[in-house]
Each structure stands twice: as C-alpha cells, then as structure tokens.
Write a protein that holds these residues in place. Structure first.
Motif, PDB file in Angstrom:
ATOM      1  N   ALA A   1       0.839  -1.202   0.000  1.00 18.37           N
ATOM      2  CA  ALA A   1       0.000   0.000   0.000  1.00 18.37           C
ATOM      3  C   ALA A   1       0.880   1.260   0.000  1.00 18.37           C
ATOM      4  O   ALA A   1       0.613   2.222  -0.718  1.00 18.37           O
ATOM      5  CB  ALA A   1      -0.915  -0.008   1.218  1.00 18.37           C
ATOM      6  N   LEU A   2       1.954   1.209   0.784  1.00 21.25           N
ATOM      7  CA  LEU A   2       2.895   2.325   0.870  1.00 21.25           C
ATOM      8  C   LEU A   2       3.533   2.566  -0.500  1.00 21.25           C
ATOM      9  O   LEU A   2       3.657   3.695  -0.975  1.00 21.25           O
ATOM     10  CB  LEU A   2       3.978   1.952   1.887  1.00 21.25           C
ATOM     11  CG  LEU A   2       4.657   3.037   2.680  1.00 21.25           C
ATOM     12  CD1 LEU A   2       3.648   3.842   3.449  1.00 21.25           C
ATOM     13  CD2 LEU A   2       5.671   2.422   3.646  1.00 21.25           C
ATOM     14  N   TYR A   3       3.935   1.487  -1.129  1.00 19.49           N
ATOM     15  CA  TYR A   3       4.602   1.556  -2.432  1.00 19.49           C
ATOM     16  C   TYR A   3       3.652   2.101  -3.496  1.00 19.49           C
ATOM     17  O   TYR A   3       4.033   2.947  -4.303  1.00 19.49           O
ATOM     18  CB  TYR A   3       5.092   0.152  -2.804  1.00 19.49           C
ATOM     19  CG  TYR A   3       5.897   0.119  -4.068  1.00 19.49           C
ATOM     20  CD1 TYR A   3       7.227   0.548  -4.075  1.00 19.49           C
ATOM     21  CD2 TYR A   3       5.333  -0.331  -5.254  1.00 19.49           C
ATOM     22  CE1 TYR A   3       7.957   0.528  -5.246  1.00 19.49           C
ATOM     23  CE2 TYR A   3       6.060  -0.360  -6.426  1.00 19.49           C
ATOM     24  CZ  TYR A   3       7.373   0.072  -6.425  1.00 19.49           C
ATOM     25  OH  TYR A   3       8.090   0.057  -7.573  1.00 19.49           O
ATOM     26  N   GLU A   4       2.405   1.635  -3.449  1.00 19.45           N
ATOM     27  CA  GLU A   4       1.411   2.117  -4.421  1.00 19.45           C
ATOM     28  C   GLU A   4       1.121   3.603  -4.233  1.00 19.45           C
ATOM     29  O   GLU A   4       1.007   4.352  -5.204  1.00 19.45           O
ATOM     30  CB  GLU A   4       0.103   1.319  -4.302  1.00 19.45           C
ATOM     31  CG  GLU A   4       0.141   0.044  -5.128  1.00 19.45           C
ATOM     32  CD  GLU A   4      -0.988  -0.907  -4.775  1.00 19.45           C
ATOM     33  OE1 GLU A   4      -2.085  -0.424  -4.425  1.00 19.45           O
ATOM     34  OE2 GLU A   4      -0.753  -2.140  -4.820  1.00 19.45           O
ATOM     35  N   ALA A   5       1.042   4.007  -2.977  1.00 14.48           N
ATOM     36  CA  ALA A   5       0.813   5.429  -2.692  1.00 14.48           C
ATOM     37  C   ALA A   5       1.987   6.261  -3.213  1.00 14.48           C
ATOM     38  O   ALA A   5       1.812   7.343  -3.758  1.00 14.48           O
ATOM     39  CB  ALA A   5       0.639   5.633  -1.189  1.00 14.48           C
ATOM     40  N   TRP A   6       3.178   5.727  -3.061  1.00 11.98           N
ATOM     41  CA  TRP A   6       4.376   6.437  -3.526  1.00 11.98           C
ATOM     42  C   TRP A   6       4.360   6.562  -5.042  1.00 11.98           C
ATOM     43  O   TRP A   6       4.700   7.595  -5.598  1.00 11.98           O
ATOM     44  CB  TRP A   6       5.635   5.685  -3.062  1.00 11.98           C
ATOM     45  CG  TRP A   6       6.885   6.310  -3.566  1.00 11.98           C
ATOM     46  CD1 TRP A   6       7.594   7.314  -2.980  1.00 11.98           C
ATOM     47  CD2 TRP A   6       7.567   5.995  -4.787  1.00 11.98           C
ATOM     48  NE1 TRP A   6       8.672   7.646  -3.751  1.00 11.98           N
ATOM     49  CE2 TRP A   6       8.676   6.851  -4.868  1.00 11.98           C
ATOM     50  CE3 TRP A   6       7.338   5.073  -5.815  1.00 11.98           C
ATOM     51  CZ2 TRP A   6       9.568   6.815  -5.937  1.00 11.98           C
ATOM     52  CZ3 TRP A   6       8.212   5.038  -6.884  1.00 11.98           C
ATOM     53  CH2 TRP A   6       9.317   5.900  -6.936  1.00 11.98           C
ATOM     54  N   GLU A   7       3.932   5.480  -5.726  1.00 13.09           N
ATOM     55  CA  GLU A   7       3.903   5.488  -7.199  1.00 13.09           C
ATOM     56  C   GLU A   7       2.915   6.510  -7.741  1.00 13.09           C
ATOM     57  O   GLU A   7       3.120   7.068  -8.809  1.00 13.09           O
ATOM     58  CB  GLU A   7       3.523   4.092  -7.726  1.00 13.09           C
ATOM     59  CG  GLU A   7       4.727   3.162  -7.827  1.00 13.09           C
ATOM     60  CD  GLU A   7       4.360   1.853  -8.519  1.00 13.09           C
ATOM     61  OE1 GLU A   7       5.170   1.364  -9.310  1.00 13.09           O
ATOM     62  OE2 GLU A   7       3.259   1.332  -8.260  1.00 13.09           O
ATOM     63  N   ARG A   8       1.818   6.724  -6.989  1.00 18.14           N
ATOM     64  CA  ARG A   8       0.804   7.682  -7.446  1.00 18.14           C
ATOM     65  C   ARG A   8       1.283   9.127  -7.330  1.00 18.14           C
ATOM     66  O   ARG A   8       0.747  10.010  -7.963  1.00 18.14           O
ATOM     67  CB  ARG A   8      -0.493   7.501  -6.632  1.00 18.14           C
ATOM     68  CG  ARG A   8      -1.367   6.359  -7.142  1.00 18.14           C
ATOM     69  CD  ARG A   8      -2.785   6.479  -6.596  1.00 18.14           C
ATOM     70  NE  ARG A   8      -2.827   6.456  -5.140  1.00 18.14           N
ATOM     71  CZ  ARG A   8      -2.892   5.354  -4.393  1.00 18.14           C
ATOM     72  NH1 ARG A   8      -2.925   4.186  -4.989  1.00 18.14           N
ATOM     73  NH2 ARG A   8      -2.925   5.421  -3.093  1.00 18.14           N
ATOM     74  N   ASN A   9       2.297   9.354  -6.496  1.00 18.91           N
ATOM     75  CA  ASN A   9       2.777  10.747  -6.313  1.00 18.91           C
ATOM     76  C   ASN A   9       3.808  11.141  -7.380  1.00 18.91           C
ATOM     77  O   ASN A   9       4.446  10.315  -7.964  1.00 18.91           O
ATOM     78  CB  ASN A   9       3.387  10.904  -4.913  1.00 18.91           C
ATOM     79  CG  ASN A   9       2.313  10.865  -3.849  1.00 18.91           C
ATOM     80  OD1 ASN A   9       1.163  11.215  -4.125  1.00 18.91           O
ATOM     81  ND2 ASN A   9       2.683  10.426  -2.656  1.00 18.91           N
TER      82      ASN A   9
END
Lengths: 93, 93
Positions: free
Chosen positions: B85-93
């Motif tokens: 989830a952390l990684y996905e949130a990072w990718e969206r930024n």
C-alpha cells in the motif's frame, strides 16, 4: 510449577542460541575447507549475515526476559574466539 | 499460575514481533519520504536486511514454542500488505 516453566523457556532459548552459534562456526569451517578464503567478500558477507541473524535472535531473547545481556554476550564472545582460532588455523595452512 | 506465565511470554513475543514489524514499515516510510526511491538498491537492501532480521526473530519464537507458524506468517502477511500500500501510494505521487 510456574518457575519450572520459566526455566524451561530460558534453557531452551540458551540451547537454541548455542546451537545457532555452532551452526555459524560449522558453516564457516565448511566454507574454509571447500569454497573460499577469508579474504573473499563472499566469506565476509555470509559471516556478517549469519552474525546479524544471531544477534537479532539474542536481542529478541533478552527483550523477552529469557536470557540476560551477559549470557548473550558470552555466547557471542565464545563464537568469536572459536572463529579466530579457525581463521588462525587456516592461515597456518 | 503456570499457564499465566506461558501466556505472558507468548503475548510478549507477539507484541515484540508486531512492534518490530511496525518499525520496518516506519523505516520504509521515512526512506520513501526523505531519502530514496523504491527502485534504489539501498531501499531494497534495507528492506531485505530488516525482513531477514524479523524472520529470524519469528523463527526463533516458533522454535521456542511461543508462537505458531501461522501467527508468524500472519504478521509477515500484514506487513507485506502494508508495504504494498505504501509503495502504491508512492507510485501515485
């Protein structure tokens, strides 16, 4: 009865840590006999990884109150002395 | 009395493992926020090292009979989901 169970976990923790310490020694022995020299980065990496794993187990046992810090350090010191002896024997060959 | 002490060690083991799991998550969060991207080798090395340390603690707790393999795997699965989830949130930024 209560104190017997505590001793059981304490003794098991120490015996597991000693067994893991012996495993590292044997792994390094096998590596010296068959694979690589102590100067090889692979040797150092294996040793570092295994020592890190053992230190994490020890730290965990200390935090659980199963062993004292001194007991952990004693096992590590013994392993370091045995590794040094192994290394010195290797250098003489 | 005896069973209370066993439960105490069991509960303490689980709470320590969960705390260490949370520490890894926070470490990765800080790394994402401030230092490096997930593609960076440093990120992977830190994560690998920390996951290895946690898995050694868990394995030790299982061998001591303080937690079941399933309890250990559940903590690891939860951490993996949170890291994703952390990684996905990072990718969206």
């Amino acid at each position: 009865m209560a104190s017997e169970i505590v001793v059981d976990h304490r003794e098991k923790a120490i015996s597991l840590l000693k067994a893991d310490s012996d495993k590292i020694l044997k792994l390094i022995q096998v590596q010296m006999d068959n694979l690589t020299m102590p100067q090889c980065p692979l040797y150092e990496e294996v040793l570092d990884t295994q020592m890190f794993g053992l230190s994490r187990e020890m730290d965990f046992a200390v935090r659980l109150g199963l062993i004292t810090e001194k007991e952990g350090k004693d096992i590590l010191s013994k392993l370091e002395i045995e590794l040094s002896a192994l290394y010195e024997a290797w250098e003489r060959n």
